[in-house]
Design an enzyme around this catalytic site. Structure first.
Site, PDB file in Angstrom:
ATOM      1  N   LYS A  74     -16.152 -70.793 -11.098  1.00 43.88           N
ATOM      2  CA  LYS A  74     -15.643 -72.161 -10.943  1.00 43.88           C
ATOM      3  C   LYS A  74     -16.775 -73.135 -11.278  1.00 43.88           C
ATOM      4  O   LYS A  74     -17.932 -72.912 -10.890  1.00 43.88           O
ATOM      5  CB  LYS A  74     -15.163 -72.342  -9.496  1.00 43.88           C
ATOM      6  CG  LYS A  74     -14.497 -73.683  -9.206  1.00 43.88           C
ATOM      7  CD  LYS A  74     -13.975 -73.731  -7.768  1.00 43.88           C
ATOM      8  CE  LYS A  74     -13.300 -75.042  -7.431  1.00 43.88           C
ATOM      9  NZ  LYS A  74     -12.820 -75.090  -6.031  1.00 43.88           N
ATOM     10  N   SER A 149      -8.085 -76.548  -5.400  1.00 45.42           N
ATOM     11  CA  SER A 149      -8.844 -77.087  -6.516  1.00 45.42           C
ATOM     12  C   SER A 149      -9.305 -76.035  -7.527  1.00 45.42           C
ATOM     13  O   SER A 149      -9.670 -76.376  -8.651  1.00 45.42           O
ATOM     14  CB  SER A 149     -10.083 -77.818  -5.987  1.00 45.42           C
ATOM     15  OG  SER A 149     -10.943 -76.916  -5.300  1.00 45.42           O
ATOM     16  N   SER A 173      -8.303 -74.353  -1.228  1.00 46.41           N
ATOM     17  CA  SER A 173      -8.512 -74.388  -2.687  1.00 46.41           C
ATOM     18  C   SER A 173      -8.647 -73.042  -3.382  1.00 46.41           C
ATOM     19  O   SER A 173      -8.650 -72.998  -4.615  1.00 46.41           O
ATOM     20  CB  SER A 173      -9.747 -75.238  -3.009  1.00 46.41           C
ATOM     21  OG  SER A 173      -9.451 -76.598  -2.859  1.00 46.41           O
TER      22      SER A 173
END
Lengths: 441, 52
Positions: A74, A149, A173
């Protein structure tokens, strides 16, 4: 192909690390223009690393289950020499001079980094509709959100662009994109995976963990990410696991198809030998309120030095940062105290059960840009709905695993959330592995 | 110097924050007898027993 199957093929010389990496890169080049899962693709260094790892295997050096396996990180996780944007204009050109702890660990285990996955701006939201780097799209239906997210990570593993991807989870997330994209996502116990070198959001609530196509793949990478941190081994027999099915909160206000799929998963667990009992959970609405207040205050404190640059934030993130500045200090302190009370209550509940089954999200993936969803005839803010069932475990720090447990009539994945006692990820992963064989995908 | 939040933004967001804080205060009051008088900041839950 799972990580284990890929590893077996590598060791049997049926495929090379370079070929595995090339396969993933081909998928990225084919799918990413439409889905926007990757912000940066490190093609050259990935191929070079794969060749190096092929050389090691040829010489008899085997780093273990992740040797030669292509993965992604990420894009708020620091990668030395590779741009790390946090999905924000503030850090659009930031190139770290060191790796995050999890990157070091997975690299030492022989993983091949393919690149960096996109996210909701600053990981502060659940749609992954990013005003600076574009909208990330759900592979099941590109007009829908992949969740966030960690949206790019969810899409990358759902489509086979990567065998696993790292994610972070401050209010759901990891688990929300796992639910919306139909993959496994583990939010470990607070502190079990080292967060150093990761852009924070709310220091009381931040967690880091894996997303993967299967629970077995999530387990392999979680164990490497967690290293030697303390954990409790699972009971050997699923028949010894006591599963709590909540009578209050978690199923009310969930879509009927979601409720049915999770109840069906509980019945499957019972067939596997698990002992299912109905329980009443403590006040999760109170826990969610405390979590939201804590996050608002902590995120605004963190980004205070940047708040003069209002034009550099997306409107939704700026609104949350402004809200955080309106939270009085006594309310923040009382939210922390309230959290402690609820922690004690949940610990008491877990004396009679070993894990809790709930939906991960009360809804399936919403349409991109859909601000509100309708549930039980009531309109609800999409962000509040998506986080309602997951946020609580960020406040408590309990581990929670999301796995797919079926599809809606529209063909969208439904997520089952399994919540365990602190340091008992192994129990969740063992039960998850057994269940995913029995559940529809 | 952090600039003030623009008035129109305050007008739009203040009710949202107030509603959340009202909820929080209601829950805090309801659970007051259980709330430790000490500042109970404990980010990580403690395990019931020592594990390796």
């Amino acid at each position: 192909m799972t990580i284990r199957e890929a590893g077996d093929a590598l060791r049997a010389r049926r495929i090379s690390c370079l070929e595995l990496t090339s396969q993933c890169l081909d998928r990225i080049f084919k799918l990413n223009p439409r889905l926007n899962a990757f912000l940066t693709v490190t093609e050259e260094s990935a191929r070079a690393r794969a060749r190096e790892l092929d050389g090691e295997l040829a010489k008899g050096t085997d780093r273990g289950p992740l040797h030669g396996i292509p993965i992604a990180h990420k894009d708020l996780i620091w990668t030395k020499g590779v741009r790390t944007t946090s999905g924000s204009k503030l850090f659009a050109d930031f190139v770290p001079d060191s790796d995050a702890s999890v990157v070091e660990k997975l690299d030492a285990a022989g993983a091949v980094m393919l690149g960096k996955t996109g996210l909701h701006e600053l990981a502060y939201g659940v749609t992954s509709d990013n005003p600076h780097f574009g909208t990330i799209r759900n592979p099941r239906d590109p007009e829908r959100s992949p969740g966030g997210s960690s949206g790019g990570s969810g899409v990358a593993v759902a489509t086979g662009m990567a065998y696993m991807a790292t994610g972070t989870d401050t209010g759901g997330s990891i688990r929300i994109p796992a639910s919306f994209c139909g993959v496994a996502g583990l939010k470990p116990t607070y502190g079990v995976v080292d967060r150093s070198g990761i852009q924070p959001l709310g220091f009381s609530l931040d967690h880091v963990g894996p997303l993967a196509a299967s629970v077995a793949d999530a387990r392999v990478t979680f164990e490497l990410m967690a290293g030697n941190s303390r954990r409790r081994p699972a009971v050997k027999n699923i028949g010894e696991i006591r599963i709590g099915l909540p009578d209050n909160f978690y199923f009310s206000g969930a879509a009927a198809e979601v409720r049915d799929a999770v109840h069906q998963a509980a019945r499957k667990a019972e067939h596997l030998g698990g002992r299912v009992t109905h329980v009443r959970v403590p006040d999760v609405n109170a826990l969610n309120a405390a979590g939201r207040v804590i996050l608002l205050a902590e995120a605004s404190a963190l980004y205070e030095p940047y708040l003069a640059r209002r034009e550099d934030f997306g409107s939704d993130v700026l609104a949350l940062l402004d809200q955080g500045r309106m939270v009085p200090a006594p309310d923040y302190v009382n939210a922390q105290r309230l959290r402690k009370v609820l922690l004690n209550e949940f610990c008491a509940l877990f004396e009679s059960i070993d894990c809790l089954f709930t939906p991960t999200t009360p809804i399936t993936a919403p349409r991109i840009g859909e601000k509100e969803v309708e549930l039980d005839g009531r309109r609800e803010d999409t962000r509040i709905a998506a986080t309602r069932l997951v946020r609580g475990m960020n406040g408590l720090g309990f581990p929670a695993l999301s796995i797919p447990c079926g599809n809606s009539s529209a063909g969208l994945p439904i997520g089952l959330q399994m919540i365990g006692r602190p340091f008992e990820e192994d129990l969740l992963l063992s039960l998850g592995e057994a269940l995913e064989q029995a559940l529809p995908r | 110097m952090i600039p003030a939040i623009p008035c129109e933004q305050v007008e739009r967001l203040q009710p949202v924050v107030e509603a959340l804080l009202e909820d929080l205060r209601r829950y805090t009051q309801a659970l007051a007898p259980q709330i430790d008088l000490a500042l109970a900041y404990q980010p990580a839950p403690e395990p019931a027993e020592s594990v390796s």
